[in-house]
Each structure stands twice: as C-alpha cells, then as structure tokens.
Design an enzyme around this catalytic site. Structure first.
Site, mmCIF file in Angstrom:
data_model
loop_
_atom_site.group_PDB
_atom_site.id
_atom_site.type_symbol
_atom_site.label_atom_id
_atom_site.label_comp_id
_atom_site.label_asym_id
_atom_site.label_seq_id
_atom_site.Cartn_x
_atom_site.Cartn_y
_atom_site.Cartn_z
ATOM 1 N N LYS A 23 7.316 37.879 2.965
ATOM 2 C CA LYS A 23 7.128 37.423 4.353
ATOM 3 C C LYS A 23 7.767 38.415 5.329
ATOM 4 C CE LYS A 23 6.793 32.646 2.849
ATOM 5 N NZ LYS A 23 7.475 31.381 2.540
ATOM 6 N N GLN A 72 13.205 28.617 3.240
ATOM 7 C CA GLN A 72 12.434 28.693 1.998
ATOM 8 C C GLN A 72 12.793 27.518 1.087
ATOM 9 O OE1 GLN A 72 9.977 31.075 1.355
ATOM 10 N NE2 GLN A 72 9.517 29.715 -0.343
ATOM 11 N N ASP A 83 6.601 26.453 9.721
ATOM 12 C CA ASP A 83 6.051 25.891 8.485
ATOM 13 C C ASP A 83 5.328 24.561 8.743
ATOM 14 O OD1 ASP A 83 6.306 27.491 6.241
ATOM 15 O OD2 ASP A 83 8.418 26.998 5.934
#
Ligand code: NDP
Length: 307
Positions: free
Chosen positions: A53, A97, A120
């Site tokens: 990412k 994460q 997200d």
C-alpha cells in the site's frame, strides 16, 4: 466455451492512472493526499499488505506514513495514536491493518478513526451511510468489484446476485452495493441450505468465503458472472491439478515457491460454464489496493470540501 477473464490487473492499472492524474491536479492547488498505514505486531501477511500500500502511494504521488508498533501495544496506546492522526493535517486517510493482536479491542480502534479519514470504510458512520445508500467512504474490496462490473460493461439492475460470505469487510457491504444498483440479492453463509442450488440462481455470483476452490461447476448457472474474492493456497501438485487442470505454470510455481494462490472458485470446472470469471491472482486483489488509493484522494477532497 470458456469464461471471459475479468482482468483485475488491467482494471486496477486504469483506476490507478486516474488517481495519479487527480493527485497531479490537486498538487497544482498545493494539496497532497496523505495516507497513514498502521501496522501492529509482526504478522508477515499484514506486513506485505502494508508495504505494498505504501509503495503504491509513492507510485501515484500520494504522501504516506508507515507506523509500526510492537505486538504488545495496548488498546489505549493505539487509541492515542489514532487520535493524533485524526488531528494531523497531512493525513487524509487512516488505515489500521487487520487483524490486530487479540489483546486489542478492534472495534474501539476502528470507531476511533474519524469517519472522514476512514479510507477502509469500516467506521459505523460509513457503514450506516452505505446501508442507507448515502455518499460515504466505501470498503475497498466490494467497491473494487463494483468497478470491475461497471468497467466490464456488465449490467446489474434486475439481475439475481448471490453473495457467499457475510463478513463486515466483504460480504455484507457487497450485498448492499449490489442492492443499491438494483440487483435482487441473496446473502449466503455457512448455514445456508442447498448452497449449490441457491448459487445456481445467480446471474452474478460473488464468492467471499476463504475456502479453497469450494465453488465448483455445479454451483454455477451457464453464462453467469463469477467473481472470486478468496485468497487461499494450494501446496501440492495433486491439489493444483484438481483445481486448475493441467496448468504447467501453476505446477512450476508450486515447485519453486511451495504454493500457488487459489481463490474460492475452482476454475477447471467453473470456466467452461461461467460467462465471465475473475482469476486469482490478478482479479479482485489489485482492485482492492487501487480503491484504497482512490478513497484516500476522495477523503482529501471531502475534508477540504472540494467537489
Ligand atoms: P471471513 O472469514 O470473515 O468470512 C467468510 C464467510 O464465508 C463467512 O460469512 C462464513 O459464514 C462463510 N463461509 C465459510 N465457510 C462456508 C461454507 N462452507 N459455506 C458457506 N459459507 C461459508 O472472510 P472475509 O470475508 O474476510 O474473506 C473471504 C475471503 O476473501 C478470504 O479468502 C480472504 O482472504 C479473501 N479476501 C480477499 C481480499 C482481496 O483483496 N482479494 C480482501 C478481503 C478478503 P459464517 O458467517 O456462517 O461463518
């Protein structure tokens, strides 16, 4: 007949090109979208994801900050970090994460992220807006699948869609996105009765299960669009041959790496029946990361009240 390939690598590349152009346009106004990626503990898979990412941010001209914390980090410490990122002007998107270590209260952490920076799309405010069909930051994997369908010219309105899997990150948001685009949606899970029969009704079948090659040809209606979200491994030649048929590249990969990536769909039996099929790798995976970049730019614009 064999299913047409839904090329996630090519579509992901096109999305990233568009994001790059947007980043260049924002730079002319002195704006550089920024992503903070928080990694807690030493899960090797998570590390690979975070690194890729951060690397993609650099490729597209976004600012990124990787924050690595030890596995013993407490919920309170993580909340303090999120709080400081929430107030950090150089950060537009905050990505924590998952999975977090067991001792950390994942819900408390996800709820601490400012909804405007929740790239997200996991914060309850964004989930609520998604369910209501309002504009919001959407979870990247199902948003990527919607892009895949749209850019491949595959109609959704009026179609029967079956989503196998009801997770908060893929299955549930996927079902709502398809519903908002006027599909008739069924969500299946581990207690669904006659799963093959339900799946065979699908014009659009989404497999987000996490079970190696579970969706075989007898789950698929002829001509259906089949999207494979799963990411699993096959580690023996026998398993790879059962799943892919005589695929020399796959067998060579097992010989070299000890495994080959496999989805939730069995291509050997599904490809001859489906109309379209997304491969693994090179299907949904590249779209997830492209949509994360797209969400970060979207968050940067939203926070500055730009159209
Ligand atoms: P979860 O484990 O959170 O959810 C799996 C879902 O599948 C659950 O709802 C479960 O049902 C259902 N399920 C499990 N076994 C069966 C079965 N035998 N029959 C019917 N349903 C079943 O997984 P995720 O949603 O997080 O991920 C799914 C897959 O997608 C994984 O392989 C993951 O690695 C991959 N993934 C890929 C991404 C990408 O970018 N390509 C991104 C995110 C995920 P129940 O609720 O009843 O337990």
């Amino acid at each position: 007949m064999t299913a047409r390939k839904l090329d996630g690598t090519a579509i992901g590349r096109a999305i990233k090109e568009e994001v790059k152009k947007e980043v260049e346009a924002l730079a002319e106004s002195g704006i550089r979208p920024g992503l903070a990626a928080v990694l807690v503990g030493d899960n090797p898979g998570s590390r690979v994801y975070v690194n890729s990412k951060v690397k993609t941010c650099a490729e597209l001209g976004l600012y990124s900050r990787k924050i690595e914390l030890p596995g013993e980090t407490t919920t309170a410490q993580l909340l303090e970090l999120i709080n400081s990122l929430n107030g950090d002007e150089s950060i537009d998107g905050i990505l924590v994460q998952l999975p977090l270590p067991n001792a950390i209260d994942t819900n408390a952490v996800l709820e601490a992220v400012r909804p405007e920076k929740d790239v997200d799309g996991f914060h309850p405010v964004n989930v609520g807006r998604l369910v209501r069909g309002q504009a919001c930051l959407e979870p990247c994997t199902p948003a990527g699948i919607m892009e895949m369908l749209r850019r491949s010219g595959l109609p959704i309105s009026g179609k029967r869609a079956v989503v196998v899997g009801r997770s908060d990150i893929v299955g549930k948001p996927m079902a709502f996105m398809l519903l908002h685009r006027h599909a008739t949606v069924t969500i299946c899970h581990s207690r669904t009765k006659d799963l093959p029969g339900v799946c065979r009704e699908a014009d659009i079948l989404i497999a987000a299960i996490g079970r190696t090659a579970m969706i075989t040809g007898d789950f698929v209606k002829p001509g259906a669009v089949v999207i494979d979200v799963g990411m699993n491994k096959a580690e023996t030649r026998e398993e790879a041959e059962r799943i892919f048929g005589p695929d020399e590249a796959r067998l060579a990969e097992i010989g070299k790496k000890g495994y080959t990536l496999v989805g939730d769909v069995e291509p050997r039996t599904v490809a001859p029946i489906a109309g379209y099929l997304s491969p693994v790798p090179g299907g949904v995976g590249p779209l997830t990361i492209a949509m994360l970049m797209s969400n970060t730019v979207k968050a940067a614009r939203l926070r500055r009240r730009l159209a």
